[in-house]
Design an enzyme around this catalytic site. Structure first.
Site, PDB file in Angstrom:
ATOM      1  N   HIS A   7       0.687  -1.293  -0.042  1.00  0.00           N
ATOM      2  CA  HIS A   7      -0.041  -0.109   0.035  1.00  0.00           C
ATOM      3  C   HIS A   7       0.847   1.204  -0.034  1.00  0.00           C
ATOM      4  CE1 HIS A   7       0.339  -0.151   4.581  1.00  0.00           C
ATOM      5  NE2 HIS A   7       0.295   1.273   4.379  1.00  0.00           N
ATOM      6  N   ASP A  34       0.012  -7.718   1.936  1.00  0.00           N
ATOM      7  CA  ASP A  34       0.489  -6.453   1.721  1.00  0.00           C
ATOM      8  C   ASP A  34       2.005  -6.265   1.810  1.00  0.00           C
ATOM      9  OD1 ASP A  34       0.529  -3.398   1.731  1.00  0.00           O
ATOM     10  OD2 ASP A  34      -0.113  -3.462   3.720  1.00  0.00           O
ATOM     11  N   SER A  94       4.322   2.446   8.087  1.00  0.00           N
ATOM     12  CA  SER A  94       3.894   1.531   7.233  1.00  0.00           C
ATOM     13  C   SER A  94       5.077   1.058   6.474  1.00  0.00           C
ATOM     14  CB  SER A  94       2.963   1.992   6.012  1.00  0.00           C
ATOM     15  OG  SER A  94       1.763   1.911   6.696  1.00  0.00           O
TER      16      SER A  94
END
Length: 278
Positions: free
Chosen positions: A93, A140, A227
């Site tokens: 992402h 992810d 992230s």
């Protein structure tokens, strides 16, 4: 998926955490940004609940950012882990709408304002083909092929799904008091699949995700800006990369553990990509 993703957009000298399903609005990556969601529990926020990383503590920890003017601190929006001398593993992402030329990697120091930071261009990237399947945020992961090797010790990949007592995660994300130029780290309790699925009904793919955090009390977690960074086995003879910072509702809230991509599940797919890049 409001409040889920843990990536970040830095606009000039100000900050805005990406808290929705859209990707980051920076370097041509379209999205919406909003203020970080502050933890609702009553705890002293310091990643959340952590402390500064020391130089050399996690040599494989790198920042992912955009090329251009300004310091590495100004341009960093995600984390990553060096898994080979010229390959970084990060979250899908973070880069799903990017081209390689939109990205750079910052290594060499855990202080993004340090003169020792080395900026390296990205020559190629691979986003997991099954990203977002069978549920949103599943699988992810993404790989970045660097334009040249970096002088960084890689971290070994986890190869077998394992239950742990505690893990360690690190990054430059929101601490509850802002975004530090020096990476933070924190120890987080491992959460088994059953409790992870109970925390997020119908949103967890147990095969490609794992959870970590203090479900009962909150207070320790990764957050916006972390992230793509690592969650690892505790310090020891050889730390192993267990997962990738991915998503969660809020940060360090009781009942809402952090969710991470589980490296052991897609280790074989990673090896296939690496073999194709040799």
């Amino acid at each position: 998926m409001d409040r889920k993703r843990k990536n970040l957009v830095r606009l000039g000298t100000g900050f805005g955490a990406v808290a929705g399903a859209a990707a980051i609005a920076w370097a041509g990556i379209a999205a919406h940004a909003e203020e970080p969601v502050k933890p609702s529990s009553d705890f002293e926020a310091q990643i959340i609940g952590g402390q500064p990383v020391e130089e050399g503590q996690y040599p494989w920890l790198v920042g992912l950012g955009s090329p251009g003017e300004g310091s590495a601190y100004d341009r960093q929006f995600c984390g990553g882990s060096v898994i080979a001398e010229d390959v970084v593993l990060t979250a899908a992402h973070c880069v799903e709408d990017s081209a390689a030329e939109d990205l750079v990697v910052f290594s060499g120091s855990i202080d993004l304002e340090s003169e020792d930071v080395v900026e390296t261009a990205v020559a190629d990237l691979h986003v997991a083909e099954d990203y977002n399947a069978p549920v949103a945020m599943a699988n992810d992961w993404a790989l970045l092929k660097l334009a040249e090797p970096v002088d960084v010790e890689p971290i070994a990949l986890g190869t077998e799904p394992t239950e742990f007592e505690t893990l360690e995660t690190a990054g430059w994300g929101d601490t509850g008091e802002g975004f530090p130029p020096i990476a933070q780290w924190v120890e987080v309790p491992f959460v088994n699949d059953a409790d992870c699925e109970a925390a997020y009904p119908d949103e967890v793919d147990a095969a490609s995700m794992l959870c970590a955090g203090d479900i009962e009390n909150g207070g320790v977690d990764s957050c916006q800006g972390d992230s793509g960074g690592p969650i690892m086995t505790p310090a020891g003879d050889e730390q192993v990369l267990v997962g990738i910072v991915s998503w969660g509702y809020g940060c360090a809230e009781a009942g809402n553990p952090g969710v991470y991509g589980e490296v052991a599940d897609f280790n074989d797919a990673i090896e296939e990509v690496l073999a194709g890049w040799e």
